[in-house]
Design a protein around this motif. Structure first.
Motif, PDB file in Angstrom:
ATOM      1  N   LEU A 137      87.963 -35.486  49.609  1.00 39.08           N
ATOM      2  CA  LEU A 137      89.114 -36.071  49.562  1.00 39.08           C
ATOM      3  C   LEU A 137      89.458 -37.016  48.211  1.00 39.08           C
ATOM      4  O   LEU A 137      88.383 -38.150  48.040  1.00 39.08           O
ATOM      5  CB  LEU A 137      89.421 -37.059  50.739  1.00 39.08           C
ATOM      6  N   ILE A 138      90.149 -36.899  47.580  1.00 34.53           N
ATOM      7  CA  ILE A 138      90.691 -37.731  46.200  1.00 34.53           C
ATOM      8  C   ILE A 138      91.789 -38.383  46.554  1.00 34.53           C
ATOM      9  O   ILE A 138      92.761 -37.739  46.604  1.00 34.53           O
ATOM     10  CB  ILE A 138      90.702 -36.493  44.931  1.00 34.53           C
ATOM     11  N   VAL A 139      91.849 -39.661  46.274  1.00 33.55           N
ATOM     12  CA  VAL A 139      92.777 -40.435  46.604  1.00 33.55           C
ATOM     13  C   VAL A 139      93.286 -41.444  45.508  1.00 33.55           C
ATOM     14  O   VAL A 139      92.566 -41.592  44.687  1.00 33.55           O
ATOM     15  CB  VAL A 139      92.503 -41.634  47.645  1.00 33.55           C
ATOM     16  N   GLY A 140      94.705 -41.035  45.293  1.00 35.86           N
ATOM     17  CA  GLY A 140      95.316 -41.876  44.231  1.00 35.86           C
ATOM     18  C   GLY A 140      96.574 -42.911  44.683  1.00 35.86           C
ATOM     19  O   GLY A 140      96.222 -43.311  45.700  1.00 35.86           O
ATOM     20  N   ALA A 141      97.173 -43.304  43.928  1.00 36.46           N
ATOM     21  CA  ALA A 141      98.401 -44.340  44.488  1.00 36.46           C
ATOM     22  C   ALA A 141      99.267 -43.685  45.208  1.00 36.46           C
ATOM     23  O   ALA A 141     100.116 -42.978  44.602  1.00 36.46           O
ATOM     24  CB  ALA A 141      99.045 -45.114  43.109  1.00 36.46           C
ATOM     25  N   GLY A 142      99.034 -43.842  46.526  1.00 33.20           N
ATOM     26  CA  GLY A 142     100.084 -43.529  47.669  1.00 33.20           C
ATOM     27  C   GLY A 142     100.008 -41.955  47.623  1.00 33.20           C
ATOM     28  O   GLY A 142     100.988 -41.315  48.514  1.00 33.20           O
ATOM     29  N   GLU A 143      99.181 -41.063  47.276  1.00 32.58           N
ATOM     30  CA  GLU A 143      99.026 -39.642  47.733  1.00 32.58           C
ATOM     31  C   GLU A 143      97.541 -39.571  47.756  1.00 32.58           C
ATOM     32  O   GLU A 143      96.464 -40.302  46.952  1.00 32.58           O
ATOM     33  CB  GLU A 143      99.698 -39.018  46.899  1.00 32.58           C
ATOM     34  N   ALA A 144      97.040 -38.041  48.152  1.00 34.91           N
ATOM     35  CA  ALA A 144      95.790 -37.751  48.180  1.00 34.91           C
ATOM     36  C   ALA A 144      95.825 -36.205  47.950  1.00 34.91           C
ATOM     37  O   ALA A 144      96.598 -35.357  48.225  1.00 34.91           O
ATOM     38  CB  ALA A 144      95.064 -38.138  49.529  1.00 34.91           C
ATOM     39  N   LEU A 145      94.823 -35.844  47.656  1.00 29.73           N
ATOM     40  CA  LEU A 145      94.399 -34.417  47.425  1.00 29.73           C
ATOM     41  C   LEU A 145      93.049 -33.904  48.169  1.00 29.73           C
ATOM     42  O   LEU A 145      91.974 -34.664  47.983  1.00 29.73           O
ATOM     43  CB  LEU A 145      94.168 -34.121  45.912  1.00 29.73           C
ATOM     44  N   LEU A 146      93.124 -32.970  48.842  1.00 28.39           N
ATOM     45  CA  LEU A 146      91.954 -32.386  49.801  1.00 28.39           C
ATOM     46  C   LEU A 146      91.498 -31.209  49.128  1.00 28.39           C
ATOM     47  O   LEU A 146      92.228 -30.134  49.208  1.00 28.39           O
ATOM     48  CB  LEU A 146      92.224 -32.364  51.372  1.00 28.39           C
ATOM     49  N   VAL A 147      90.051 -31.181  49.081  1.00 27.48           N
ATOM     50  CA  VAL A 147      89.379 -30.066  48.605  1.00 27.48           C
ATOM     51  C   VAL A 147      88.617 -29.369  49.844  1.00 27.48           C
ATOM     52  O   VAL A 147      87.678 -29.958  50.173  1.00 27.48           O
ATOM     53  CB  VAL A 147      88.412 -30.487  47.508  1.00 27.48           C
ATOM     54  N   ASP A 148      89.064 -28.287  50.100  1.00 29.32           N
ATOM     55  CA  ASP A 148      88.665 -27.471  51.279  1.00 29.32           C
ATOM     56  C   ASP A 148      88.914 -28.008  52.794  1.00 29.32           C
ATOM     57  O   ASP A 148      89.047 -29.307  52.834  1.00 29.32           O
ATOM     58  CB  ASP A 148      87.087 -26.952  51.058  1.00 29.32           C
ATOM     59  N   THR A 149      88.980 -27.204  53.659  1.00 25.88           N
ATOM     60  CA  THR A 149      89.589 -27.649  54.798  1.00 25.88           C
ATOM     61  C   THR A 149      88.833 -27.320  56.039  1.00 25.88           C
ATOM     62  O   THR A 149      89.408 -27.284  57.364  1.00 25.88           O
ATOM     63  CB  THR A 149      91.165 -27.069  54.931  1.00 25.88           C
ATOM     64  N   LEU A 150      87.463 -26.668  55.977  1.00 32.65           N
ATOM     65  CA  LEU A 150      86.707 -26.619  57.098  1.00 32.65           C
ATOM     66  C   LEU A 150      87.101 -25.157  57.746  1.00 32.65           C
ATOM     67  O   LEU A 150      87.878 -24.487  57.225  1.00 32.65           O
ATOM     68  CB  LEU A 150      86.652 -27.602  58.197  1.00 32.65           C
ATOM     69  N   SER A 151      86.671 -25.139  58.887  1.00 29.22           N
ATOM     70  CA  SER A 151      86.651 -23.573  59.540  1.00 29.22           C
ATOM     71  C   SER A 151      87.421 -23.398  60.654  1.00 29.22           C
ATOM     72  O   SER A 151      87.960 -22.040  60.566  1.00 29.22           O
ATOM     73  CB  SER A 151      85.171 -23.166  60.316  1.00 29.22           C
TER      74      SER A 151
END
Length: 274
Positions: free
Chosen positions: A25-39
């Motif tokens: 999880l990469i978190v910025g100001a007011g939003e986030a980006l998730l890399v990969d989502t499991l199975s």
């Protein structure tokens, strides 16, 4: 399932015990980006609860490649209407064939994890909606995040994710620290060059998050690059000399079982059938 661990400034990793796979999880100001989502939906729902402890969600999603343990949670985590999901065009293409993807996942896990296999057979798949050819630069709440396809390696559609201000590189299954690489859909002759491209983004202090296993560093990636280069040389020499894949496996890095699969895939590359 253990919770999120902050490995760098506003970069969090969840290391899931099933298959020892990572979601980042990469978190910025007011939003986030998730890399990969499991199975599975259940794994993804638990991950969503963890994410909401530290960041607003839904945000945006990146799939490092099309294998089930990195993307079968897309539909659960994307929300409704779904948030943007990024992947290389080849990975996206594989996930646009949901029946084929589910069958492959079921077959892979049926013997070792029959309960998991049964879940995989019924997953509602959400294919990526935004495709990457070579690279795409995103703004995640004021943070630059680079999505890059370094070339063929673990699959034909691998992406890495670089967060320069945190000095983090999410490598997907191009790098693995928990065991030998998986070669079933790989391009072992191209993999060294792709890892060389990855290393251009990795400095002495960079945190490297592999697809599976504990976060690692540049030294580990350099070591794996050397092993892949040795493996590629053995495959090329064996193919030229008429030596069997079994002979390559006996001499190659990563152990005989993984190396036998790699040798057969490398022969297929040289024969133009991979």
């Amino acid at each position: 399932m253990t919770g999120l661990t902050e490995v760098a400034d506003r970069v969090w990793v969840l290391r899931h015990p099933v298959l020892d796979v990572n979601a980042t999880l990469i978190v910025g100001a007011g939003e986030a980006l998730l890399v990969d989502t499991l199975s599975t939906p259940a794994q993804a729902a638990a991950l969503a609860e963890e994410i909401r402890r530290v960041a607003p969600w839904p945000g945006r999603i990146v799939n490092t490649h099309h294998h089930f343990d990195h993307c079968f949670g897309n539909a659960t985590l994307a929300g409704s209407p779904p948030c943007p999901v990024y992947a290389h065009e080849n990975a996206a293409g594989a996930l646009r064939r949901p029946e084929e993807a589910r069958r492959a996942a079921y077959a892979e896990m049926a013997d070792a994890e029959p309960a998991l296999a049964a879940e995989l057979a019924d997953v509602d798949l959400l294919a990526p909606t935004r495709t990457v050819q070579t690279e795409t630069l995103l703004d995640v709440g004021g943070r630059a995040v680079l999505l890059r396809h370094p070339g063929r390696g673990h699959t034909a559609g691998d992406l890495v994710v670089h967060v320069p201000d945190a000095d983090v590189l999410v490598a997907g299954d191009l790098v693995e620290s928990s065991g030998p690489p998986a070669f079933e859909e790989s391009y072992p002759l191209a993999w060294p060059e792709s890892l060389a491209d990855v290393l251009r983004l990795v400095g002495d202090e960079t945190v490297v998050i592999p697809g599976h296993g504990a976060p690692t560093d540049r030294g580990f990636v350099v070591q794996q690059h050397r092993q892949f280069s040795d493996l590629a040389w053995l495959i090329r020499a064996a193919h030229t000399g008429g030596t069997t894949a079994e002979r390559v496996a006996a001499e190659a890095p990563f152990g005989a079982r993984a190396a036998l699969i790699a040798a057969r895939r490398g022969f297929a590359e040289l024969d133009g059938t991979a």
